[in-house]
Design an enzyme around this catalytic site. Structure first.
Site, PDB file in Angstrom:
ATOM      1  N   ASP A 254       0.848  -1.189   0.000  1.00 27.49           N
ATOM      2  CA  ASP A 254       0.000   0.000   0.000  1.00 27.49           C
ATOM      3  C   ASP A 254       0.887   1.244   0.000  1.00 27.49           C
ATOM      4  O   ASP A 254       2.044   1.201   0.401  1.00 27.49           O
ATOM      5  CB  ASP A 254      -0.886   0.023   1.248  1.00 27.49           C
ATOM      6  CG  ASP A 254      -1.984  -1.036   1.175  1.00 27.49           C
ATOM      7  OD1 ASP A 254      -2.294  -1.494   0.059  1.00 27.49           O
ATOM      8  OD2 ASP A 254      -2.515  -1.392   2.246  1.00 27.49           O
ATOM      9  N   TYR A 320       5.865  -8.671   8.341  1.00 25.03           N
ATOM     10  CA  TYR A 320       5.506  -7.263   8.520  1.00 25.03           C
ATOM     11  C   TYR A 320       5.852  -6.819   9.940  1.00 25.03           C
ATOM     12  O   TYR A 320       5.784  -7.595  10.887  1.00 25.03           O
ATOM     13  CB  TYR A 320       3.997  -7.054   8.328  1.00 25.03           C
ATOM     14  CG  TYR A 320       3.529  -7.223   6.918  1.00 25.03           C
ATOM     15  CD1 TYR A 320       3.402  -6.129   6.068  1.00 25.03           C
ATOM     16  CD2 TYR A 320       3.184  -8.481   6.429  1.00 25.03           C
ATOM     17  CE1 TYR A 320       2.950  -6.277   4.764  1.00 25.03           C
ATOM     18  CE2 TYR A 320       2.732  -8.641   5.126  1.00 25.03           C
ATOM     19  CZ  TYR A 320       2.619  -7.543   4.297  1.00 25.03           C
ATOM     20  OH  TYR A 320       2.169  -7.690   3.012  1.00 25.03           O
TER      21      TYR A 320
END
Ligand SMILES: [Zn+2]
Ligand SMILES: [Zn+2]
Length: 428
Positions: A254, A320
């Site tokens: 993103d 992540y």
């Protein structure tokens, strides 16, 4: 005459009579109807020899009958007769050769190929001819033009013909009377890291104007002024003198997600490059020098088109780092219990609300391998999440109104918000 298994003298005379009965024919168009004859002498010489045979035949006939007949097979260059098949095109191939050489002058290349587009009329003429002659020994006019022009362009430029992956493709557009050029793109593989948020991976056109430029985008045509594609692309374009770029990432993060760790693989496609050779190490150095606040690249090397499909097909596990805040203080032990229970599960993720406008609404199953607590301060935590490619990590935290099951918010009984997200490992 050399022997030829597939055709005899009688047939040669019969076919060439039929062709020349319709009008003057140039040597190439006549020779092209007998490509298996006399080996590799070329259609022009072949046609010339056939005309000799035909003339001998008519001489014999006329001495027998005292008739006269020969005008229709005269070489069109000798008089006003223009070949009824090609209309003189094949006697003017040097014009096309010159055009190819001229148009390619600005390009660095090693290999090329010639293609030809002919008019519908010429195509019909050929079909008519093939019907007439049986088309058993014939070659198409396109094949002849491609080969002849290719040969001469090669002689002048010293470059080689490549039938599979030529650097340059010349298209001879006969009806439009012009040559267009198609340049094989340059493909560069590399890995990128993105150190800042709010930079998209690829060039993002302004939605209001569609990229033309308007007051909304300050006449830039872009919603975001920079992208990973452009930060890398501008250096590659300068080096290869290209026209534009296309960026093919192995997936994308993103806009607000940083890409860290070992970086994400990509292939940069440089469209219409005037140079094909450049120092890739220098390009890599330049990017890492001038764009170092925003991105970094590594492993830069030449690639080919097939690698794009490979990168696109990759389903890569990622790790992540995720900063999360809660709407109240949560007990550390409760957090550890919940994230331990989430390690090794399969999530059911319905397409997130935020991407519904561009993705199909369906349920995907994604594996979460491990969630670890790396920082804790009561109402906020830092988590390290290892999961399968394609997992919507933000929704794994927030739940997206129950569209992702299970999720951290529901299991803790709080409202959890993602403060920041980074990819810290791309396992490929
Ligand atoms: Zn002709
Ligand atoms: Zn705009």
């Amino acid at each position: 005459m050399n022997k030829d298994e597939s055709i005899d003298l009688e047939e040669i005379i019969k076919i060439s009579k039929e062709i020349t009965d319709d009008g003057a024919v140039c040597n190439r168009c006549l020779g092209r109807q007998f490509v298996n004859l006399w080996g590799n002498i070329g259609n022009e010489e072949r046609g010339r020899r056939i005309k000799e045979i035909l003339l001998d035949y008519y001489k014999r006939e006329s001495s027998l009958k005292n008739g006269h007949r020969s005008a229709s097979i005269r070489d069109p260059l000798e008089g006003d007769h223009v070949c009824w098949i090609c209309g003189g095109l094949l006697d003017d191939l040097d014009k096309w050769v010159r055009r190819c050489v001229n148009i390619s002058e600005d390009y660095g290349y090693d290999t090329f190929l010639v293609g030809t587009h002919i008019s519908g009329l010429l195509h019909e003429t050929e079909e008519y001819l093939w019907e007439k002659t049986g088309a058993r020994h014939t070659e198409s006019i396109k094949a002849e033009i491609n080969r002849e022009v290719g040969k001469r362009v090669g002689e002048i430029t010293g470059k080689d013909v490549d039938f599979v992956k030529p650097d340059l493709l010349f298209l001879l557009d006969i009806p439009s009377d012009c040559v267009t050029i198609n340049v094989k793109p340059i493909y560069i593989y590399g890995r990128y890291k993105k150190y800042v948020r709010n930079i998209p991976q690829t060039r993002w056109p302004c939605r209001a104007c569609g990229g033309i430029g308007c007051p909304v985008c300050n006449y830039t045509g872009k919603k975001y002024q920079e992208s990973v594609e452009e930060l890398i692309g501008k250096h590659a374009l300068k080096s290869f003198l290209g026209e534009s770029t296309k960026f093919h990432g192995a997936g994308r993060e993103d806009i607000d997600v940083r890409m860290l760790g070992n970086g994400r693989p990509f292939v940069l496609e440089i469209v219409n490059p005037k140079k094909r050779l450049s120092d890739l190490a220098e390009i890599e150095q330049d990017i890492n020098k001038y764009e170092r606040d925003k991105i970094e690249v590594s492993d830069i090397r030449f690639a080919d088109k097939e690698e794009i499909y490979y990168l696109k097909s990759l389903k890569v596990d990622k790790i992540y780092k995720c900063d999360v805040s809660f709407d109240r203080i949560v007990n550390k032990e409760d957090i550890i219990k919940v994230i331990t229970s989430m390690s090794g599960i399969t999530l059911r993720q319905r397409t997130p609300t935020r991407v519904l406008h561009r993705r199909k609404d369906l349920i995907r199953e994604r594996r979460v391998d491990r969630i670890e607590l790396t920082d804790y301060s009561g109402d906020s935590v830092t988590l390290e999440i290892s999961c399968a490619g394609g997992t919507y990590v933000k929704e794994l935290i927030t739940g997206d109104s129950g569209r992702t099951v299970p999720n951290l918010s529901d299991l803790l009984g709080v409202t959890a918000t993602v403060r920041s997200l980074d990819v810290i490992s791309f396992n490929h």
